[in-house]
Design a protein around this motif. Structure first.
Motif, mmCIF file in Angstrom:
data_model
loop_
_atom_site.group_PDB
_atom_site.id
_atom_site.type_symbol
_atom_site.label_atom_id
_atom_site.label_comp_id
_atom_site.label_asym_id
_atom_site.label_seq_id
_atom_site.Cartn_x
_atom_site.Cartn_y
_atom_site.Cartn_z
ATOM 1 N N GLN A 111 -15.241 -0.085 -12.931
ATOM 2 C CA GLN A 111 -14.121 0.826 -12.702
ATOM 3 C C GLN A 111 -13.241 0.338 -11.559
ATOM 4 O O GLN A 111 -11.997 0.327 -11.667
ATOM 5 C CB GLN A 111 -14.652 2.229 -12.407
ATOM 6 N N THR A 112 -13.837 -0.076 -10.465
ATOM 7 C CA THR A 112 -13.051 -0.541 -9.322
ATOM 8 C C THR A 112 -12.341 -1.849 -9.645
ATOM 9 O O THR A 112 -11.220 -2.080 -9.162
ATOM 10 C CB THR A 112 -13.942 -0.728 -8.096
ATOM 11 N N GLU A 113 -12.957 -2.683 -10.448
ATOM 12 C CA GLU A 113 -12.274 -3.913 -10.848
ATOM 13 C C GLU A 113 -11.056 -3.590 -11.713
ATOM 14 O O GLU A 113 -10.015 -4.263 -11.618
ATOM 15 C CB GLU A 113 -13.246 -4.826 -11.592
ATOM 16 N N GLY A 114 -11.154 -2.557 -12.575
ATOM 17 C CA GLY A 114 -9.987 -2.123 -13.353
ATOM 18 C C GLY A 114 -8.885 -1.589 -12.461
ATOM 19 O O GLY A 114 -7.690 -1.882 -12.680
ATOM 20 N N ALA A 146 -7.082 -1.677 -0.967
ATOM 21 C CA ALA A 146 -8.054 -0.599 -1.168
ATOM 22 C C ALA A 146 -8.925 -0.868 -2.388
ATOM 23 O O ALA A 146 -10.143 -0.641 -2.372
ATOM 24 C CB ALA A 146 -7.323 0.738 -1.309
ATOM 25 N N ALA A 147 -8.273 -1.362 -3.439
ATOM 26 C CA ALA A 147 -9.037 -1.677 -4.642
ATOM 27 C C ALA A 147 -10.019 -2.818 -4.392
ATOM 28 O O ALA A 147 -11.158 -2.801 -4.886
ATOM 29 C CB ALA A 147 -8.077 -2.026 -5.784
ATOM 30 N N ILE A 200 6.363 -2.912 -2.550
ATOM 31 C CA ILE A 200 5.426 -4.027 -2.360
ATOM 32 C C ILE A 200 4.352 -3.650 -1.337
ATOM 33 O O ILE A 200 3.155 -3.916 -1.516
ATOM 34 C CB ILE A 200 6.180 -5.293 -1.927
ATOM 35 N N GLN A 201 4.780 -3.015 -0.251
ATOM 36 C CA GLN A 201 3.835 -2.613 0.788
ATOM 37 C C GLN A 201 2.823 -1.603 0.239
ATOM 38 O O GLN A 201 1.620 -1.721 0.504
ATOM 39 C CB GLN A 201 4.592 -2.022 1.974
ATOM 40 N N ALA A 202 3.334 -0.642 -0.525
ATOM 41 C CA ALA A 202 2.431 0.352 -1.097
ATOM 42 C C ALA A 202 1.485 -0.287 -2.111
ATOM 43 O O ALA A 202 0.283 0.011 -2.144
ATOM 44 C CB ALA A 202 3.243 1.463 -1.752
#
Length: 426
Positions: free
Chosen positions: A112-115, A206-207, A197-199
């Motif tokens: 899930q986190t990789e997605g 975070a991912a 881009i920053q966001a």
């Protein structure tokens, strides 16, 4: 009549003489037996001579063995214990798999986190493309504004000379203002693209962190040994739920070498330092619970940083080689070390010393082979021998075997003491 009377006197006289003769003979016979009886031989005793030599002074402490490194194997994630992959009490290698927690929930979390990371990376790429496009629009708008500015600059003096109409100058000025507005709009789009881009970059980071955490948690489902050592009993059964807040599932200990920890009083420690001079050069001995001496000597490792104020003792640690892992943590043992030397000590076998109400005595055989009982003051025991502080001299003969059948002044027949071999069991 007279004849019969004389006959009676003769018979009586003969009886008296015979009786006297018998008594004389009996007396002579008794004197002869006493003179011919053999005298009793002096009793045999076994002796040794008082030995004089330098004797090492030992100090001995109660100790407990412990592994050099004791690694507690604990769960870092919550899950059900799936497999046990080692034999309890066996030697395990560093990195060897010991337990496995069900990895499926953690694999799903990683997927899930990789997605999410892939989606965030796509948004970041889109924001970067938008930035490039916005920057191109800024360049185009600035080029247009530059041309309109040239028209204004060119029309302004012509309008003053009335070479062109005022309407032409107003149109050129309006076009320039419109071009400037387009430049500002394009710059605003660039800033918007940069913010996107920053966001998107933050979302990507975070991912990535979520992916890393998910991978770590997935890795925590495999409990491996961090060291080479002996693995203990499993404290949790297969199928049980384990978590990071629970206790150790098992423990792996490095046993070769193994530590021996023992405490000594502050006074002993100071005396120990004075006599030993250099603790690092000490040769330690280990006496096991069955009374046998461990065949390998150890060395001093370290003293604790402080003395326990509640007990007035300090913890010392020795290190012993332990090939084959015979010694185990928690095992009871006595630690002994030579802390000095008693010069010219007098030694006798312990069985030569008799204790009576706190007093110690030794039976001594003098030059005439007569026994004298000497009161002595004893010191430390040195193996089968006893150190005598007062009461004997070097070379004196003391009775080791047979002292119970002799007394003061009695003459004895001394023989060298020989140690009897223990009787064999049938």
């Amino acid at each position: 009549m007279t004849r019969n009377f004389n006959s009676r006197i003769l018979v009586c006289s003969s009886g008296l003489v015979g009786t006297a003769f018998i008594l004389v003979l009996s007396g002579c016979s008794g004197t002869s037996s006493a003179a011919s009886a053999p005298q009793m031989a002096p009793p045999e005793v076994e002796i040794v001579r008082v030995e004089q030599r330098d004797v090492p002074i030992y100090s001995q402490w109660i100790g407990t063995l412990d592994g050099m490194v004791n690694a507690a194997i604990k769960a870092q994630v919550t899950g059900y214990l799936l497999t046990q992959n080692y034999t309890e009490g066996s030697f395990v290698k560093k990195g060897q798999l010991l337990f496995e927690i069900d990895p499926r929930p953690f694999q799903a979390a990683l997927d899930q986190t990789e997605g999410q990371l892939s989606q965030a990376s796509g948004q970041l790429a889109q924001a970067r493309a938008q930035l490039v496009q916005s920057q191109a629009q800024v360049a185009q708008a600035r080029a247009n504004q530059h041309r309109t500015q040239l028209d204004v600059d060119r029309y302004t003096p012509l309008a003053k000379q009335q070479a062109i109409t005022q309407q032409d100058l107003d149109n050129a000025t309006q076009n320039d203002l419109s071009a400037q507005a387009q430049v500002e709009a394009a710059i605003a789009q660039v800033e918007t693209a940069k913010a996107q881009i920053q966001a998107a970059g933050a979302a990507v980071e975070a991912a990535k962190a979520a992916v890393d955490a998910a991978r770590v948690n997935l890795g925590f489902t495999r409990l491996t040994s961090p060291i080479d050592g002996i693995a203990g009993k499993a404290q949790v059964q297969i199928g049980n739920l384990v978590s990071a807040t629970g206790g150790p599932i098992t423990t792996v200990s490095t046993l070769d070498p193994i530590k021996a920890e023992f405490t000594v009083s502050e006074q002993e420690y100071l005396k120990f330092r004075v006599h030993a001079n250099d603790l690092d050069r000490l040769r330690l001995e280990l006496i096991l619970a069955d009374g046998t001496t461990y065949p390998r000597s150890g060395k001093f490792l370290f003293a604790d940083r402080e003395i326990d104020q509640s007990t007035g003792a300090i913890l010392l640690t020795g290190l012993f080689p332990n090939p084959g892992n015979i010694l185990r943590p928690g095992q009871y043992a006595k630690v002994r070390a030579v802390v000095g030397t008693q010069e010219n000590a007098l030694l006798v076998p312990q069985r030569a010393v008799t204790e009576l109400q706190g007093n110690y005595q030794v039976a001594v055989v003098n030059n005439d082979n007569r026994v004298a009982i000497e009161n002595v003051k004893v010191g430390d025991r040195v193996g089968p021998l006893w150190m005598i502080n007062e009461g004997l001299k070097s070379g004196q003969r003391v009775i080791v075997d047979g002292a119970m059948k002799v007394g003061p002044g009695l003459q004895v027949n001394p023989k060298p003491f020989t140690e009897k071999a223990p009787a064999k069991e049938r």
